[in-house]
Motif scaffolding. Structure first.
Motif, short mmCIF file in Angstrom:
data_model
loop_
_atom_site.label_atom_id
_atom_site.label_comp_id
_atom_site.label_asym_id
_atom_site.label_seq_id
_atom_site.Cartn_x
_atom_site.Cartn_y
_atom_site.Cartn_z
N GLU A 75 0.74 -1.29 0.10
CA GLU A 75 0.05 -0.03 -0.09
C GLU A 75 0.85 1.47 -0.08
O GLU A 75 0.69 2.14 -0.75
N MET A 76 1.89 1.29 0.69
CA MET A 76 2.79 2.43 0.90
C MET A 76 3.63 2.48 -0.74
O MET A 76 3.77 3.56 -1.05
N ALA A 77 3.81 1.58 -1.22
CA ALA A 77 4.64 1.43 -2.63
C ALA A 77 3.40 2.23 -3.45
O ALA A 77 4.14 2.99 -4.32
N ARG A 78 2.38 2.00 -3.36
CA ARG A 78 1.54 2.70 -4.39
C ARG A 78 1.22 4.05 -4.26
O ARG A 78 1.25 5.03 -5.00
N CYS A 79 1.49 4.56 -2.77
CA CYS A 79 1.44 5.99 -2.34
C CYS A 79 2.55 6.66 -2.92
O CYS A 79 2.75 7.94 -3.16
N VAL A 80 3.91 5.93 -2.44
CA VAL A 80 5.04 6.72 -3.16
C VAL A 80 5.20 6.76 -4.47
O VAL A 80 5.63 8.06 -4.96
N LYS A 81 4.63 5.89 -5.17
CA LYS A 81 4.71 5.89 -6.62
C LYS A 81 3.90 7.01 -7.19
O LYS A 81 4.41 7.87 -7.92
N ALA A 82 2.84 7.36 -6.34
CA ALA A 82 2.04 8.48 -6.84
C ALA A 82 2.63 9.61 -6.69
O ALA A 82 2.72 10.77 -7.13
N ILE A 83 3.47 9.86 -5.35
CA ILE A 83 3.89 10.95 -4.97
C ILE A 83 5.30 11.39 -5.72
O ILE A 83 5.05 12.63 -6.15
N PHE A 84 6.10 10.33 -6.21
CA PHE A 84 7.12 10.67 -6.95
C PHE A 84 6.67 10.86 -8.32
O PHE A 84 7.24 11.68 -9.09
N GLY A 85 5.57 10.30 -8.93
CA GLY A 85 5.03 10.94 -10.09
C GLY A 85 4.57 12.16 -10.34
O GLY A 85 4.76 12.93 -11.24
N GLU A 86 3.85 12.53 -9.09
CA GLU A 86 3.69 14.05 -9.03
C GLU A 86 4.64 15.24 -9.24
O GLU A 86 4.64 16.17 -9.85
N LEU A 87 5.94 14.61 -8.42
CA LEU A 87 7.07 15.58 -8.55
C LEU A 87 7.65 15.60 -9.86
O LEU A 87 7.86 16.66 -10.22
N VAL A 88 7.61 14.46 -10.74
CA VAL A 88 8.15 14.30 -11.88
C VAL A 88 7.05 15.34 -12.73
O VAL A 88 7.59 16.02 -13.49
N ARG A 89 5.87 15.37 -12.68
CA ARG A 89 5.11 16.03 -13.38
C ARG A 89 4.99 17.56 -13.17
O ARG A 89 5.18 18.44 -13.77
N ILE A 90 5.43 18.10 -11.63
CA ILE A 90 5.42 19.38 -11.43
C ILE A 90 6.82 19.90 -11.97
O ILE A 90 6.90 20.79 -12.50
N GLN A 91 7.87 18.95 -11.99
CA GLN A 91 9.26 19.59 -12.51
C GLN A 91 9.10 19.86 -14.13
O GLN A 91 9.59 20.74 -14.66
N THR A 92 8.35 18.85 -14.79
CA THR A 92 7.94 19.02 -16.30
C THR A 92 7.47 19.90 -16.44
O THR A 92 7.70 21.00 -17.52
N ASN A 93 6.14 20.52 -15.67
CA ASN A 93 5.33 21.62 -15.94
C ASN A 93 6.04 22.84 -15.92
O ASN A 93 5.98 23.78 -16.48
N LEU A 94 6.85 22.83 -14.43
CA LEU A 94 7.43 24.09 -14.35
C LEU A 94 8.53 24.36 -15.49
O LEU A 94 8.81 25.54 -15.76
N ALA A 95 9.23 23.38 -15.77
CA ALA A 95 10.20 23.53 -17.00
C ALA A 95 9.60 23.93 -18.25
O ALA A 95 10.07 24.88 -18.88
N ALA A 96 8.36 23.64 -18.47
CA ALA A 96 7.56 23.98 -19.87
C ALA A 96 7.29 25.27 -19.74
O ALA A 96 7.36 26.04 -20.66
N MET A 97 6.95 25.93 -18.49
CA MET A 97 6.58 27.04 -18.35
C MET A 97 7.72 28.10 -18.55
O MET A 97 7.60 29.39 -18.92
N GLU A 98 8.89 27.69 -18.40
CA GLU A 98 10.23 28.38 -18.57
C GLU A 98 10.79 28.20 -20.19
O GLU A 98 11.65 28.54 -20.51
N GLY A 99 9.92 27.43 -20.85
CA GLY A 99 10.27 27.23 -22.19
C GLY A 99 11.33 25.82 -22.11
O GLY A 99 12.06 25.72 -23.39
N GLN A 100 11.62 24.98 -21.45
CA GLN A 100 12.59 24.01 -21.15
C GLN A 100 11.90 22.89 -21.05
O GLN A 100 10.85 22.50 -20.65
N VAL A 101 12.51 21.47 -21.52
CA VAL A 101 12.01 20.15 -21.57
C VAL A 101 12.73 19.85 -20.23
O VAL A 101 13.97 19.94 -19.95
#
Length: 317
Positions: free
Chosen positions: A74-100
């Motif tokens: 159960e913890m593994a599913r939660c941790v996967k979602a948390i780190f997935g959100e971190l990746v999404r935030i990093q990607t979106n913030l970089a996109a806002m700056e015109g970067q990949v």
């Protein structure tokens, strides 16, 4: 936020979650420590503090094997979602700056390991916020990983036409017949392809791309293939040839040093070298992430530069 959740959140750290994820993925405290640069006691301590915060064990040993408990799953599913959100935030913030930004998971067949580092150098200079991981496997495993959606892209040759895969050819893969220094075939003015194939032929395992290419060529030219030994990688085949165990057909890029030193020699045979292409491959149904799209576009835009780069390497080797 409920008080109990606030209390739990105050007792957790991202480092604990990172350590837990490594132990969960690798099924080992020691391997998790190696991955994260921690000692095994430090890994155990982080997991123990996490278990104390949750009030439940996450891992247990049965005999000498480490297993995840129901709470751990159960913890593994939660941790996967948390780190997935971190990746999404990093990607979106970089996109806002015109970067990949984000993760790019590549799987490369054994043959392509001589090519991938040269593809990545300029790509990472252009996209420094992309985190790239590369796993080198055989062709069958690469195809299975694509089927299981475990990677973003595969670098391989001999792409199966019966599978729903998109492929982008970008570089020739030249397969050459080789023999070790001092082999009797090298003293002959003329050698037939069949004579070469009958001289203790060393091959990769069944299903590998280089072996499939050789078998297809021999089938089309009515040549008989009777391998004397199978080995699990191109390096293993190369060293077996160097040891005098036989001859082989190998990717030229994998033996440039040996050719330059004279420890291996290309045998002049009709119909050789075999020419195939390395390709960037992904499932047709897969929606490319920004990092995937950036890498695919980078490959498409630089095919001619790759050809020139590897032509120089081959000529200088």
């Amino acid at each position: 936020m409920p008080l109990s959740v606030q209390k739990l959140a105050s007792r957790l750290t991202f480092r604990q979650l990172q350590v837990f994820k490594a132990v969960y993925d690798l099924h080992s405290y020691s391997k998790a420590g190696e991955l994260l640069g921690l000692t095994q006691p430090a890994v155990s301590s982080q997991v123990r503090h996490l278990e104390q915060a949750l009030g439940m064990p996450l891992f247990e040993y049965v005999g000498r094997r480490l297993y995840c408990t129901a709470a751990g799953e159960e913890m593994a599913r939660c941790v996967k979602a948390i780190f997935g959100e971190l990746v999404r935030i990093q990607t979106n913030l970089a996109a806002m700056e015109g970067q990949v930004a984000g993760e790019l998971k590549l799987v490369a067949v054994n043959t392509a390991q001589y090519v991938v580092p040269y593809l990545l150098r300029a790509f990472l200079n252009l996209n420094p916020q992309v985190n790239v991981s590369v796993m080198v496997v055989n062709r069958a495993t690469a195809l299975q990983r694509l089927n299981d959606n475990r990677d973003d892209l595969a670098i391989m040759g001999m792409v199966p036409s019966e599978r729903p895969l998109t492929s982008l050819p970008f570089l020739d893969n030249e397969l050459v017949p080789v023999a070790p220094h001092g082999h009797p075939l090298l003293d002959r003015e003329e050698v037939s392809a069949q004579e070469f194939l009958d001289s203790e032929l060393l091959v990769r395992e069944s299903g590998s791309g280089s072996r499939l290419a050789l078998e297809l060529h021999c089938q089309n030219h009515r040549l008989r293939v009777s391998p004397s030994m199978e080995l699990g990688s191109n390096d293993a085949v190369k060293h077996a040839v160097l040891a005098g165990l036989g001859v082989a057909v190998l990717p030229k890029l994998s033996i440039l040093s040996e050719l330059a030193l004279g420890s291996l020699h290309i045998v002049d045979l009709a119909g050789f070298p075999l020419r195939r292409s390395w390709c960037v491959v992904y499932p047709q149904a897969k929606h490319p992430t920004p990092a995937m799209r950036a890498f695919i576009d980078y490959i498409q835009q630089n095919i001619s530069q790759f050809e020139k780069l590897f032509a120089r390497r081959i000529s200088s080797g």
